[in-house]
Design a protein around this motif. Structure first.
Motif, PDB file in Angstrom:
ATOM      1  N   TYR A 130       0.837  -1.214   0.000  1.00  0.00           N
ATOM      2  CA  TYR A 130       0.000   0.000   0.000  1.00  0.00           C
ATOM      3  C   TYR A 130       0.862   1.251   0.000  1.00  0.00           C
ATOM      4  O   TYR A 130       0.448   2.313  -0.449  1.00  0.00           O
ATOM      5  N   ARG A 131       2.115   1.104   0.498  1.00  0.00           N
ATOM      6  CA  ARG A 131       2.997   2.270   0.604  1.00  0.00           C
ATOM      7  C   ARG A 131       3.482   2.761  -0.754  1.00  0.00           C
ATOM      8  O   ARG A 131       3.805   3.919  -0.908  1.00  0.00           O
ATOM      9  N   GLU A 132       3.591   1.838  -1.741  1.00  0.00           N
ATOM     10  CA  GLU A 132       4.112   2.304  -3.042  1.00  0.00           C
ATOM     11  C   GLU A 132       3.018   2.824  -3.987  1.00  0.00           C
ATOM     12  O   GLU A 132       3.307   3.266  -5.088  1.00  0.00           O
ATOM     13  N   LEU A 133       1.769   2.767  -3.538  1.00  0.00           N
ATOM     14  CA  LEU A 133       0.689   3.293  -4.365  1.00  0.00           C
ATOM     15  C   LEU A 133       0.517   4.793  -4.091  1.00  0.00           C
ATOM     16  O   LEU A 133       0.785   5.236  -2.980  1.00  0.00           O
ATOM     17  N   PRO A 134       0.082   5.579  -5.031  1.00  0.00           N
ATOM     18  CA  PRO A 134      -0.337   5.200  -6.382  1.00  0.00           C
ATOM     19  C   PRO A 134       0.838   4.986  -7.336  1.00  0.00           C
ATOM     20  O   PRO A 134       1.865   5.651  -7.213  1.00  0.00           O
ATOM     21  N   LEU A 135       0.647   4.084  -8.291  1.00  0.00           N
ATOM     22  CA  LEU A 135       1.582   3.944  -9.401  1.00  0.00           C
ATOM     23  C   LEU A 135       0.906   4.550 -10.617  1.00  0.00           C
ATOM     24  O   LEU A 135      -0.266   4.261 -10.888  1.00  0.00           O
ATOM     25  N   ARG A 136       1.635   5.405 -11.304  1.00  0.00           N
ATOM     26  CA  ARG A 136       1.062   6.066 -12.493  1.00  0.00           C
ATOM     27  C   ARG A 136       1.940   5.730 -13.683  1.00  0.00           C
ATOM     28  O   ARG A 136       3.068   6.213 -13.775  1.00  0.00           O
ATOM     29  N   TRP A 137       1.407   4.883 -14.559  1.00  0.00           N
ATOM     30  CA  TRP A 137       2.201   4.426 -15.690  1.00  0.00           C
ATOM     31  C   TRP A 137       1.613   4.914 -16.998  1.00  0.00           C
ATOM     32  O   TRP A 137       0.452   4.637 -17.313  1.00  0.00           O
TER      33      TRP A 137
END
Ligand SMILES: [Zn+2]
Length: 426
Positions: free
Chosen positions: A137-144
């Motif tokens: 949950y810590r690395e979200l959000p991911l925006r690709w």
């Protein structure tokens, strides 16, 4: 009474005239016609209908738009990815496209006994990258983000220039986030979309919020919650919007921006869609603070739509006279006689060194003809060089609209053109 009737009749006639004028202007701005005249792109029977071939000048404009797009995305915390153009049929069965979107898919091709499809969308590929490891949950959000080229079947009868094609490049991105991050992400996407629209000179638009259709994935509770979240995002942005009831896609609610071009015509613009379906089909999860796996919220979004349609829209919006930052040739240098050619080449080299797109018209034609042709090519600046300019080391500047700015030092011209370019002004 009579007067009033006359008044109305006059108004109607004027309106009719305006209408006819607008039609003529639309015809002059038709991107299919300007695409030929300005040497921007073509279609070929030999290659097949609906498949765009970008010529050097069109490709240059596209490249400038793409570079700008990439920079603005990186500034806002997006990461750029690339994914393949074909994938196994199985993948499209898992995603549901094979079942629900079949009429827009091309037939499978056989590769060593395995069936593959040319991709109609980029989403499943982005999901595969997401799933290469467990996500916290810590690395979200991911925006690709990906400028991803996709192919969709359209009947030949509905194909239309750059606006309805069979192969196109979406300025695509997927955001994987937690439910509590959805609102902020939607706000950020909308801000980016409005910034991009403003940068390309679109000041008028309409915002539409599309709600749950009759056939839908997920539960009513999830739909209501996501729809409320989108509404909150729009309120935060103080954006007036209209509700399009039942017009959401089956996998989630969406916000669309409809642009108005210089002639007041509507174009499909940016779109933000929430998706409950793909995360479930592909089990796209994250490890939450409680240590358990939770499903991510996935956002699909484009801010331009596709490079093809957006380019068509831009051509018509500007009538082919791109603002300085987008113009494929910014300055046409026109030596009056052969003896001015050396100076012309020197000016060209200096402008190029300053990052300006300059070109010398060295043909042995009359000056007036060269000016006329540069105007028809909608080149923003024409620099006329004769004895006076060579002697004083200046350039005589004309604008494509016909305005004569007179003699300027080369430094002065460079500063003016650079300023217009950086301000993204016409
Ligand atoms: Zn997508």
């Amino acid at each position: 009474m009579l007067q009033r009737i006359y008044g109305v009749a006059f108004e109607a006639e004027e309106e009719l005239e305006r209408h006819l004028e607008k039609l003529a202007e639309a015809e002059r701005r038709d991107h299919r016609r300007l695409g030929k005249e300005l040497d921007l792109f073509s279609f070929h029977d030999e290659a097949g209908p609906g498949l765009v071939h970008w010529h050097p000048k069109g490709a240059l404009v596209r490249r400038i738009i793409e570079d700008f797009w990439i920079q603005e995305h990186i500034k806002r915390g997006y990461e750029i990815i690339y994914t393949p153009h074909i994938a196994k049929l199985e993948l499209w069965k898992t995603s549901g496209h094979w079942e629900l979107y079949r009429e827009h898919l091309y037939s499978p091709m056989d590769v060593e006994g395995q069936e593959y499809l040319v991709k109609p969308m980029n989403c499943p590929a982005h999901i595969l990258i997401y799933k290469t490891r467990l996500r916290s949950y810590r690395e979200l959000p991911l925006r690709w983000a990906e400028l991803g080229t996709v192919y969709r079947y359209e009947r030949s009868g509905v194909l239309h220039g750059l606006t309805r094609v069979r192969g196109f490049t979406q300025d695509d991105a997927h955001i994987f986030c937690r439910p509590d991050q959805l609102e902020d992400e939607v706000v950020a996407v909308m801000e980016l979309a409005l910034f991009m629209m403003g940068s390309f000179g679109f000041e008028e638009y309409e915002v539409l919020l599309s709600t749950r259709p009759e056939r839908y994935a997920g539960t009513i509770e999830i739909w209501d919650e996501a729809t409320e979240t989108l509404k909150r995002a729009l309120h935060r942005l103080r954006l007036p919007y209209r509700i399009d009831p039942g017009e959401g896609v089956f996998y989630g609610p969406k916000i669309d921006i409809r642009l108005r071009d210089a002639l007041g015509r509507a174009w499909q613009g940016p779109t933000v869609q929430v998706d409950f379906n793909l995360p479930q089909r592909f089990e796209v999860n994250y490890i939450a603070a409680d240590g358990a796996e939770h499903q991510v919220v996935m956002i699909h979004r484009t801010v331009l739509g596709s490079m093809e349609r957006f380019f068509g829209c831009l051509i018509e919006h500007y009538g082919g006279a791109f603002p300085v930052w987008l113009a494929p040739v910014q300055a046409m240098i026109i030596p009056i006689a052969d003896r001015h050619l050396d100076y012309a080449l020197q000016v060209e080299a200096e402008l190029k060194a300053a990052g300006l797109r300059a070109q010398v018209d060295a043909r042995p034609e009359r000056m007036n003809l060269k000016i006329r042709q540069a105007q028809l090519q909608k080149v923003p600046y024409m620099l006329i060089l004769g004895d006076k300019e060579v002697g004083a080391a200046t350039v005589s500047v004309r604008l494509r609209g016909g305005q004569d700015l007179g003699a300027q030092t080369l430094e002065g011209f460079k500063a003016m053109a650079t300023e217009a370019m950086e301000a993204r002004r016409p």
